[in-house]
Write a protein that holds these residues in place. Structure first.
Motif, PDB file in Angstrom:
ATOM      1  N   PRO A  24       0.821  -1.231   0.000  1.00 42.67           N
ATOM      2  CA  PRO A  24       0.000   0.000   0.000  1.00 42.67           C
ATOM      3  C   PRO A  24       0.846   1.268   0.000  1.00 42.67           C
ATOM      4  O   PRO A  24       0.451   2.295  -0.555  1.00 42.67           O
ATOM      5  CB  PRO A  24      -0.802  -0.122   1.297  1.00 42.67           C
ATOM      6  CG  PRO A  24      -0.809  -1.580   1.600  1.00 42.67           C
ATOM      7  CD  PRO A  24       0.540  -2.071   1.147  1.00 42.67           C
ATOM      8  N   ILE A  25       2.069   1.198   0.614  1.00 44.97           N
ATOM      9  CA  ILE A  25       2.930   2.371   0.694  1.00 44.97           C
ATOM     10  C   ILE A  25       3.697   2.558  -0.607  1.00 44.97           C
ATOM     11  O   ILE A  25       3.738   3.663  -1.170  1.00 44.97           O
ATOM     12  CB  ILE A  25       3.924   2.213   1.871  1.00 44.97           C
ATOM     13  CG1 ILE A  25       3.149   2.086   3.179  1.00 44.97           C
ATOM     14  CG2 ILE A  25       4.890   3.399   1.918  1.00 44.97           C
ATOM     15  CD1 ILE A  25       4.015   1.735   4.370  1.00 44.97           C
ATOM     16  N   GLY A  29      -2.842   3.117  -4.129  1.00 47.24           N
ATOM     17  CA  GLY A  29      -4.027   2.988  -4.950  1.00 47.24           C
ATOM     18  C   GLY A  29      -4.668   1.605  -4.879  1.00 47.24           C
ATOM     19  O   GLY A  29      -4.410   0.807  -3.963  1.00 47.24           O
ATOM     20  N   PHE A  30      -5.510   1.339  -5.908  1.00 50.70           N
ATOM     21  CA  PHE A  30      -6.234   0.059  -5.953  1.00 50.70           C
ATOM     22  C   PHE A  30      -5.276  -1.116  -6.123  1.00 50.70           C
ATOM     23  O   PHE A  30      -5.444  -2.160  -5.492  1.00 50.70           O
ATOM     24  CB  PHE A  30      -7.226   0.088  -7.115  1.00 50.70           C
ATOM     25  CG  PHE A  30      -7.969  -1.210  -7.289  1.00 50.70           C
ATOM     26  CD1 PHE A  30      -9.057  -1.520  -6.474  1.00 50.70           C
ATOM     27  CD2 PHE A  30      -7.568  -2.126  -8.256  1.00 50.70           C
ATOM     28  CE1 PHE A  30      -9.728  -2.720  -6.629  1.00 50.70           C
ATOM     29  CE2 PHE A  30      -8.250  -3.328  -8.406  1.00 50.70           C
ATOM     30  CZ  PHE A  30      -9.330  -3.620  -7.592  1.00 50.70           C
ATOM     31  N   THR A  31      -4.252  -0.974  -6.946  1.00 52.56           N
ATOM     32  CA  THR A  31      -3.298  -2.052  -7.192  1.00 52.56           C
ATOM     33  C   THR A  31      -2.573  -2.433  -5.918  1.00 52.56           C
ATOM     34  O   THR A  31      -2.432  -3.621  -5.583  1.00 52.56           O
ATOM     35  CB  THR A  31      -2.281  -1.644  -8.264  1.00 52.56           C
ATOM     36  OG1 THR A  31      -2.971  -1.303  -9.464  1.00 52.56           O
ATOM     37  CG2 THR A  31      -1.298  -2.776  -8.542  1.00 52.56           C
ATOM     38  N   GLY A  32      -2.106  -1.431  -5.189  1.00 56.39           N
ATOM     39  CA  GLY A  32      -1.398  -1.706  -3.940  1.00 56.39           C
ATOM     40  C   GLY A  32      -2.300  -2.374  -2.928  1.00 56.39           C
ATOM     41  O   GLY A  32      -1.863  -3.311  -2.225  1.00 56.39           O
ATOM     42  N   ALA A  36      -1.841  -6.142  -1.381  1.00 58.74           N
ATOM     43  CA  ALA A  36      -1.786  -6.281   0.078  1.00 58.74           C
ATOM     44  C   ALA A  36      -2.823  -7.294   0.567  1.00 58.74           C
ATOM     45  O   ALA A  36      -2.548  -8.108   1.461  1.00 58.74           O
ATOM     46  CB  ALA A  36      -1.998  -4.924   0.745  1.00 58.74           C
ATOM     47  N   LEU A  37      -4.023  -7.228  -0.022  1.00 55.31           N
ATOM     48  CA  LEU A  37      -5.078  -8.161   0.387  1.00 55.31           C
ATOM     49  C   LEU A  37      -4.704  -9.603   0.046  1.00 55.31           C
ATOM     50  O   LEU A  37      -4.882 -10.523   0.863  1.00 55.31           O
ATOM     51  CB  LEU A  37      -6.394  -7.791  -0.306  1.00 55.31           C
ATOM     52  CG  LEU A  37      -7.596  -8.706  -0.001  1.00 55.31           C
ATOM     53  CD1 LEU A  37      -7.922  -8.707   1.487  1.00 55.31           C
ATOM     54  CD2 LEU A  37      -8.813  -8.281  -0.820  1.00 55.31           C
TER      55      LEU A  37
END
Length: 537
Positions: A24-25, A29-32, A36-37
């Motif tokens: 996420p860092i 955005g959505f890709t990060g 992460a998920l």
């Protein structure tokens, strides 16, 4: 500690943990968030792997260890489609399966460029052709009369028929396809021990009704034999013969259990058992316990069936037991119309590995032993012999005829004609082709009219190949094939006729101790007409 986690077997797990925090860092955005998920889920799997105690692999190799189970799950498919050679028989080779598929689809079955068999390998077998060939016979004439003088309704059967496979082991659509194919081709379908289902009756193909230790379709509530129920079912003209099953090649001497959850209303009605309750197939019959009892039971079935042919099927194990049955025939003068010999290489939906691999006599030895025993006792001309066990091609059939068979049964050959891909998942209820399953969504893949044609095609084209094989040897009917027509390579520089390699007794030889072959004499002396036990036991 950090160095240990970031390297070697923990590295994939550590990478998942790091990505969960860093994605996420670093990406944002959505890709990060999506990365992460995903890695968070894998991290949760890894944490579970570390604390669980069931699997050593995933405990030592969190996350990445699951690849081992994934690859193992589709290893059979990888082997079959990418790595298996044409001649590896596991249990049937690609060459064998391809032959059946081609004949079932009416496609060319010729092979270019010559044989792939090693013709100089020890054990290689071939038929000797004749300079004086004869015209290719009409395969429709390849029929035999089954039924001796004690039978009022003999059956003119084909020399190739569908071996025993029950409704329950096979799907309803598979049973209907086989029976319709049998009707189209003029041959018979063995019901298997699961009795006669509505699907066996749908298209009116000839049936051999198998009566096994569970007496399904003709039993009382306690599992004992019920004469009235038997007489009611056998009166149908579609039932041509009755076969008492003593044992099965793939698991001789072993009973069976149909779990309660598999006993559907249809199967319960067909077998005559309660719905949703465990169904036991005992390892032996309750109606008889000795050779004389078996023959009395056969005489009883012949009477109840109004004179239809009655015989028995067995996988030969302790050889004096078969000889004891033959001695009982001589003692009682009750002569069965036929015997079906099932080899230990025979198939089944499920069997313990030790039974499949190490129990029972292979078909060739068993067939020859049964043939010789009946010849030696002077009874062979009254009893027909069927052979069952990995019979696929015309040469397979010819070999069986040469060593004593009158006809052949094939189970897996006809399964291949239906589209079986040898996935070996028959026991899982998840057969990928819908043949060996009771799952209605899977068995709908078996389209009855189409598959029935393929069943009939396989039968017709195999018998045509047999007719051509016979013609090349100067013969017109399978009954003319003898041991001296077949050769076997015994070493790199020598071949011998089967008549030289194998023992073949003369008519009545077992009854004359002056001429008897020692190999058979010792066993014959062990056999008792009134017991399956050896005389010295």
């Amino acid at each position: 500690m950090l160095k240990t986690i970031m390297s070697g077997r923990y590295a994939p797990f550590a990478a998942c943990l790091l990505s969960t925090v860093a994605a996420p860092i670093a990406i944002g955005g959505f890709t990060g968030a999506a990365i992460a998920l995903s890695t968070a889920l894998l991290s949760a799997v890894g944490i579970h792997d570390l604390i669980q105690r069931k699997h050593a692999i995933t405990r030592n190799y969190p996350v990445i260890g699951h690849l081992r189970f994934l690859i193992e799950s589709f290893r059979p498919e990888l082997r079959q489609y990418l790595f298996e050679t044409d001649s590896e028989k596991l249990p049937f080779s690609r060459t064998q399966r391809s032959l059946v598929y081609a004949r079932a689809k009416n496609e060319p079955d010729q092979r270019p460029f010559g044989t792939i068999a090693d013709t100089y390998a020890s054990g290689y077998e071939f038929i000797g052709h004749s300079i004086s060939t004869v015209p290719v016979a009409d395969p429709a004439t390849f029929r035999i009369k089954i039924g001796n003088e004690q039978c009022q309704k003999p059956y003119e059967g084909s020399v190739l028929n569908i071996s025993a496979m029950s409704f329950g082991a096979l799907s309803a659509n598979a049973i209907m396809s086989l029976n319709k194919g049998a009707k189209l081709g003029g041959f018979a379908q063995d019901t298997g021990e699961g009795s006669i289902s509505p699907y066996h009756r749908e298209h009116g193909g000839d049936l051999v009704w198998q009566i096994a230790s569970g007496y399904f379709g003709c039993r009382n509530e306690d599992g004992s034999f019920n004469e009235l129920k038997f007489a009611d079912q056998v009166a149908d003209d579609q039932v041509k013969m009755i076969e008492v099953k003593l044992s099965q090649g793939a698991k001789p001497g072993h009973g069976g259990v149909l779990p309660a959850h598999k006993v559907s209303p249809e199967i319960a009605e067909t077998r005559g058992i309660p719905v949703g309750k465990e169904c036991i197939s005992p390892s032996s019959h309750s109606t008889f316990s000795d050779p004389v009892g078996l023959l009395n039971f056969i005489a009883r079935l012949r009477l109840l069936s109004d004179g239809k042919p009655v015989g028995f099927k067995l996988a030969i194990g302790q050889p004096w037991e078969f000889m004891a049955i033959v001695k009982a025939m001589m003692e009682t003068n009750i002569i069965p119309d036929f015997v079906v010999i099932d080899g230990s290489e025979g198939g089944t939906g499920a069997a313990p590995v030790e039974f499949s691999d190490h129990v029972g006599m292979p078909l060739r030895e068993a067939l020859l032993f049964a043939h010789n025993t009946l010849v030696g006792a002077g009874l062979r001309d009254q009893i027909k012999i069927g052979a069952s066990g990995k019979i696929i091609s015309a040469f397979d059939m010819a070999y069986m005829f040469a060593i004593g068979a009158d006809w052949c049964n094939s189970a897996r050959g006809f399964m291949f004609s239906l589209g079986c891909i040898q996935a070996q998942s028959c026991h899982t209820n998840r057969c990928p082709t819908g043949i060996a399953t009771q799952d209605p969504t899977r068995q709908r893949a078996v389209v009855v009219p189409d598959k029935a044609e393929r069943v009939a095609n396989f039968h017709r084209n195999t018998l045509h190949a047999l007719a051509e094989l016979l013609s090349s040897a100067g013969l017109s009917h399978p009954s003319e094939i003898k041991p001296h027509h077949v050769f076997r390579r015994t070493s790199a520089n020598e071949t011998k006729l089967l008549s030289e390699v194998q023992i073949f007794l003369k008519p009545g030889e077992l009854l004359d101790s002056r001429n008897i072959n020692d190999t058979y004499y010792k066993t014959w002396k062990l056999a008792k007409h009134d017991s399956f036990s050896a005389s010295h036991a």
